[in-house]
Every structure is written in structure tokens, then in C-alpha cells.
Scaffold this motif. Structure first.
Motif, mmCIF file in Angstrom:
data_model
loop_
_atom_site.group_PDB
_atom_site.id
_atom_site.type_symbol
_atom_site.label_atom_id
_atom_site.label_comp_id
_atom_site.label_asym_id
_atom_site.label_seq_id
_atom_site.Cartn_x
_atom_site.Cartn_y
_atom_site.Cartn_z
ATOM 1 N N SER A 188 35.439 43.326 30.574
ATOM 2 C CA SER A 188 36.891 43.212 30.386
ATOM 3 C C SER A 188 37.653 44.368 31.021
ATOM 4 O O SER A 188 38.719 44.174 31.603
ATOM 5 N N TYR A 189 37.096 45.588 30.922
ATOM 6 C CA TYR A 189 37.806 46.736 31.492
ATOM 7 C C TYR A 189 37.846 46.663 33.016
ATOM 8 O O TYR A 189 38.799 47.118 33.652
ATOM 9 N N GLU A 190 36.802 46.057 33.628
ATOM 10 C CA GLU A 190 36.803 45.874 35.077
ATOM 11 C C GLU A 190 37.864 44.855 35.491
ATOM 12 O O GLU A 190 38.594 45.064 36.465
ATOM 13 N N LYS A 192 40.544 44.111 33.870
ATOM 14 C CA LYS A 192 41.870 44.714 33.644
ATOM 15 C C LYS A 192 42.218 45.689 34.765
ATOM 16 O O LYS A 192 43.336 45.653 35.313
ATOM 17 N N ARG A 193 41.298 46.553 35.128
ATOM 18 C CA ARG A 193 41.588 47.599 36.116
ATOM 19 C C ARG A 193 41.647 47.066 37.539
ATOM 20 O O ARG A 193 42.548 47.426 38.302
ATOM 21 N N ARG A 194 40.731 46.173 37.913
ATOM 22 C CA ARG A 194 40.616 45.740 39.307
ATOM 23 C C ARG A 194 41.517 44.564 39.659
ATOM 24 O O ARG A 194 41.897 44.403 40.825
ATOM 25 N N ILE A 195 41.838 43.733 38.682
ATOM 26 C CA ILE A 195 42.622 42.526 38.962
ATOM 27 C C ILE A 195 44.001 42.572 38.307
ATOM 28 O O ILE A 195 45.030 42.509 38.979
ATOM 29 N N ILE A 196 44.012 42.702 36.979
ATOM 30 C CA ILE A 196 45.276 42.580 36.251
ATOM 31 C C ILE A 196 46.222 43.735 36.546
ATOM 32 O O ILE A 196 47.405 43.518 36.839
#
Length: 286
Positions: A188-190, A192-196
Motif C-alpha cells: 500500500s505504501y508503494e 501511495k508513494r509511486r502512483i497516488i
């Protein structure tokens, strides 16, 4: 095309799942603008015509290679599909899934004209033309500076709820809508950081919306994304400001005016130069 190029899409089309490149998204959205304005692209006899130079000017594409890029993008779109999810009324499955092609045939290039002809499939046509119920519209200038295809998709999802101001998206559904495979950003953190976060940054920088995104947990597992959506205030129209309308009249810089406003010990020529320079803010011709 008109100055205010409007993209109008059914909400079902916005929420469909697909994974397109940035250039492919630009072609589809540009074609939708032209199709709705000219009522072309819906029949074999009337394909939508994309002018390569117009496309390059709109999106800042290199005009020297735009013809090659457009041909490759439209050829790839021929093999692309969109996946639509609808509530399943039969059986135990939650969703009924339908895949549909985007365009009817490969690139038709009008030799020597710099123009490409494109035909939408019947399924795509219904999502562009049948908008009696729910649809979302926005100007193409909102997304023309974006560099991420997922930023465009996230913007559309936010634009749907811009009047409401908040939207809660289930993470699993969002991954599907963005066309992400299971192995892409599984944490989830990936995601959030890379896409969202990248998408939100581009929305806030380039569009008329201001968005914040926050993940929400259920039983210690990230399950939802909460979006807060605000419309940025429109730039103030100074010409409509009552204070400006009531401002003093523009003075006429004639001999009488110069002599009256000359400073003590100031020559006529110096006074004239100073007064004319001071009135440049009113416009040319003084």
C-alpha cells in the motif's frame, strides 16, 4: 476545434479499467473532443480526423516526430481494451465483467496531409454519445500538461466528485481502475508513494482542483483511499472590479496639464517625459 475543447465522458467509461500510455490517453481524449464537436468517428463513413500539428500544439509534442508517434499510438490502441465492472444480478459473483475494444481499425493515414482517421468501436460510441444520465465533463487544457497517464485517470475520478468534495475509493477497485497488475506496487505504501502521490501532485499543479489523499485502514489493513477535493478559486477579473471602474479618468497629457503638474525647477521637456512615463500603466498613446 473550439477554444474551449470539452471532454465529455460517461461515468462508467471513466471508472472502466485500462492501462494506456500517456500518449495513448492523449489520443483518446483529443479524439473525444473532436468527435463530439464534429459528430464524426461514430460511423465508418465519418471517421474522426486528427491533425498531427494540432495535436502537437495542444500537448507540446515534438512536431518533427509527431506523425510517427501518432501512428504507433493509434496502432497500439487497436489492440487495447477497457474492462467494465457492473453489479452482477445473477449468481454469487459481485461484479459482471465486460471487456471491449477501443477503436474499430488500425491507423488510416491520409498520405501527405498530416491527418489520421480514427473510428471508435460501437461500445465506445455509446459511452461517448449516450450521456442522458450520469457524465463528467472538463476542458482538455486541464490535463494537457500531465506527464503520468494515471494522473489523468485520478483527475477524472476526482472531477466526478468535485461538487461533493470527498470520495472514498476501495483500494482493490482503484488498482483495477488504474489498470495495475497484481505484481505492480503490491504494498500500500508503494502504491501511495509511486502512483497516488504523483497523481495528486500533478492534479494540484496543473488543474483547477486541489486534492488531498489519505489512506484508511480496516482491521489494521489499508483498504480505502479517501480523497478531499476542492475547486480552486477562479482568478479575479480586475476589469470587473468596481474600484477600478470608479478610478479617475485617464489624463490628457497636453501643454496645460504639463505646466500645471511640473515640479519646481523642472524643465518643460523633463516634466513631459516624467508625466508620460507615469501614465504608461493606462495604455499606449499618451
Amino acid at each position: 476545434m473550439s477554444k474551449n475543447e470539452l471532454i465529455v465522458k460517461s461515468n462508467q467509461l471513466i471508472e472502466a479499467s485500462t492501462a494506456l500510455s500517456l500518449l495513448e490517453w492523449q489520443v483518446i481524449l483529443f479524439a473525444i473532443c473532436i468527435s463530439r464537436e464534429t459528430q464524426t468517428g461514430f460511423e465508418i463513413e465519418k471517421p474522426v480526423v486528427i491533425n498531427a500539428q494540432d495535436f502537437a500544439s495542444k500537448f507540446g509534442t515534438n512536431k518533427a516526430i509527431v506523425h510517427v508517434q501518432l501512428k504507433d499510438a493509434i496502432d497500439r490502441l487497436y489492440s487495447r481494451s477497457m474492462r467494465f465492472y457492473e453489479p452482477n444480478l445473477v449468481g454469487k459473483a459481485q461484479w459482471s465483467i465486460t471487456d471491449t475494444r477501443l477503436i474499430y481499425k488500425k491507423t488510416a493515414y491520409v498520405e501527405g496531409s498530416g491527418r489520421f482517421e480514427l473510428l471508435f468501436t460501437p461500445d465506445m460510441i455509446q459511452f461517448i454519445t449516450r450521456l442522458e444520465s450520469e457524465f463528467t465533463s472538463y476542458l482538455i487544457d486541464e490535463i494537457k500538461h500531465m506527464t503520468s497517464p494515471r494522473a489523468i485517470q485520478m483527475y477524472e475520478l476526482c472531477a466526478q466528485y468535485s461538487d461533493i468534495g470527498t470520495r472514498l475509493l476501495e483500494i482493490h477497485w482503484l488498482r483495477g481502475a488504474l489498470g495495475l497488475e497484481e505484481h505492480e506496487y503490491p504494498k500500500s505504501y508503494e502504491l501511495k508513494r509511486r502512483i497516488i502521490d504523483v497523481a495528486v501532485d500533478q492534479i494540484n499543479e496543473h488543474t483547477s482542483l486541489y486534492v488531498t489523499a489519505k489512506t484508511r485502514m480496516t482491521a489494521r489493513v489499508v483498504t480505502h483511499l479517501e480523497l478531499k477535493i476542492k475547486k480552486k478559486p477562479k482568478p479575479k477579473d480586475l476589469t470587473a472590479d468596481p474600484a477600478i471602474k470608479k478610478s479617475k479618468k485617464i489624463p490628457i497629457i497636453d501643454k496645460k496639464y504639463i505646466e500645471h503638474h511640473a515640479l519646481v525647477g523642472e524643465s518643460y521637456d523633463a516634466a513631459e517625459a516624467r508625466l508620460r512615463q507615469g501614465n504608461l500603466k493606462f495604455g499606449p498613446g499618451f
